[in-house]
Enzyme design. Structure first.
Site, short mmCIF file in Angstrom:
data_model
loop_
_atom_site.label_atom_id
_atom_site.label_comp_id
_atom_site.label_asym_id
_atom_site.label_seq_id
_atom_site.Cartn_x
_atom_site.Cartn_y
_atom_site.Cartn_z
N GLY A 91 2.41 2.26 10.83
CA GLY A 91 3.39 3.34 10.69
C GLY A 91 4.08 3.71 11.99
N LYS A 100 0.17 4.28 -0.35
CA LYS A 100 -0.44 5.49 0.22
C LYS A 100 -0.16 6.70 -0.69
CE LYS A 100 -0.16 3.30 4.70
NZ LYS A 100 -0.06 3.40 6.15
N ASN A 120 0.87 -1.17 0.00
CA ASN A 120 0.00 0.00 0.00
C ASN A 120 0.91 1.22 0.00
OD1 ASN A 120 -1.77 2.07 0.55
ND2 ASN A 120 -2.27 1.39 2.64
N HIS A 139 -9.46 1.52 4.54
CA HIS A 139 -8.22 1.62 5.33
C HIS A 139 -8.47 2.54 6.53
CE1 HIS A 139 -4.14 2.70 6.42
NE2 HIS A 139 -3.77 1.58 5.83
N GLU A 177 -5.58 -4.78 10.45
CA GLU A 177 -4.53 -3.80 10.72
C GLU A 177 -4.85 -3.06 12.01
OE1 GLU A 177 -2.46 -2.60 6.77
OE2 GLU A 177 -4.21 -1.33 7.01
N SER A 206 3.29 -2.17 10.34
CA SER A 206 4.73 -2.26 10.57
C SER A 206 5.33 -3.62 10.23
CB SER A 206 5.07 -1.87 12.01
OG SER A 206 4.68 -0.52 12.26
N GLU A 259 -6.82 4.87 7.72
CA GLU A 259 -6.58 6.30 7.45
C GLU A 259 -7.79 6.94 6.77
OE1 GLU A 259 -2.88 5.65 5.42
OE2 GLU A 259 -1.98 5.07 7.34
P1 PGA Z 1 2.83 0.30 7.63
O1 PGA Z 1 1.38 0.54 6.97
O2 PGA Z 1 3.35 -1.00 7.05
O3 PGA Z 1 3.66 1.49 7.19
O4 PGA Z 1 2.65 0.22 9.10
C1 PGA Z 1 0.50 -0.52 6.81
C2 PGA Z 1 -0.81 -0.04 6.22
O5 PGA Z 1 -1.30 1.01 6.65
O6 PGA Z 1 -1.38 -0.67 5.31
#
Ligand code: PGA
Length: 262
Positions: free
Chosen positions: A185, A23, A21, A107, A179, A224, A109
């Protein structure tokens, strides 16, 4: 009982999926350069399905670069209407035409910053299927919810709401991404046990709602994931792959994830 469903992963039933992803990262040029390098790095991988999800603007160019390769393309969102006066939105047919076979939906976010709810997630999931796209539906609890000990309740509400009304075939081909919001992140990964516990719960819930689809649905872990922790996560019987942000942005680290994700 979390253990009432046989959890041994059978590769016959479920091919591992490693999804990147990206982003809001990478220009068209950067995106095309990255997949060119990735293509070379994963050329001999055949036992893991590989997916990259660039920003909308880079989809077309990335698709040109990966044609005929083992890399699949996904978008990060869609709007459920087919066309019309929806300034700033992208339709399912538009991303399909750009070469996508997958689309990330809901997601955290998007839930957090763009007001998405289980109801809008469900509309997007249905629109994805109606247009021949496979949704990667994201669920996960916040730190506050985990500390209040309501993780399973939160996940159950998100799954029942976001995936309401699917046919058995749709339920089987959908991909779920667990997640935990506190792990995205932050460098804080859920431990393999913590993740497995929720994955097993999701599969058991899925069995209740969608019966046999529970054995087929792929449940990805996200938050992560990196080349160091990927193999312990992937050893868990109900973890069928990863949805990766940060570590998916460089060809080298993403190729390592793909190769360690059997
Ligand atoms: P990350 O993001 O691997 O940077 O923690 C995962 C995601 O939000 O899909």
């Amino acid at each position: 009982d979390l253990h009432s469903f046989p959890t041994r992963r059978s590769s016959d039933l479920r091919t591992s999926l490693m999804a990147g992803n990206w982003k809001m990262n990478k220009t068209v040029e950067e995106a095309a350069g990255m997949v060119k390098a990735l293509k070379a790095a994963v050329a001999n991988v055949s036992d893991v399905e590989i997916l990259v999800c660039p920003a909308f603007t880079a989809l077309y160019a990335v698709n040109n670069e990966i044609k005929g390769s083992n890399i699949n393309l996904g978008a990060q969102n869609l709007f459920w209407e087919a066309k019309g006066a929806f300034t700033g939105e992208i339709s399912p047919a538009m991303i399909k035409e750009a070469g996508c076979s997958y689309v990330i939906i809901g997601h955290s976010e998007r839930r957090q910053y763009f007001s998405e709810t289980d109801e809008t997630v469900n509309k997007r999931v249905k629109a994805a299927f109606a247009n021949g796209l496979i949704p990667v539906v994201c669920v996960g609890e916040t730190l506050e919810e985990r500390e209040k000990d309501i993780t399973f309740k939160v996940i159950e509400t998100q799954i029942r709401g976001g995936l309401a009304g699917l046919s058995p075939e749709e339920a089987s081909s959908a991909v779920i991404a667990y997640e935990p919001v506190w792990a995205i992140g932050t460098g804080k990964t859920a431990t393999p046990d913590q993740a497995q516990q929720v994955h097993a719960f999701i599969r058991k819930l899925y069995r209740e709602i969608y019966a046999d689809a529970a054995g087929k649905v792929r449940i990805l872990y996200g938050g992560s994931v990196n080349p160091k922790n990927v193999s312990d996560l992937m050893k868990q019987p109900d973890i069928d792959g990863g949805l990766v942000g940060g570590a998916s942005l460089e060809a080298d680290s993403f190729a390592q994830l793909v190769k360690y994700s059997k």
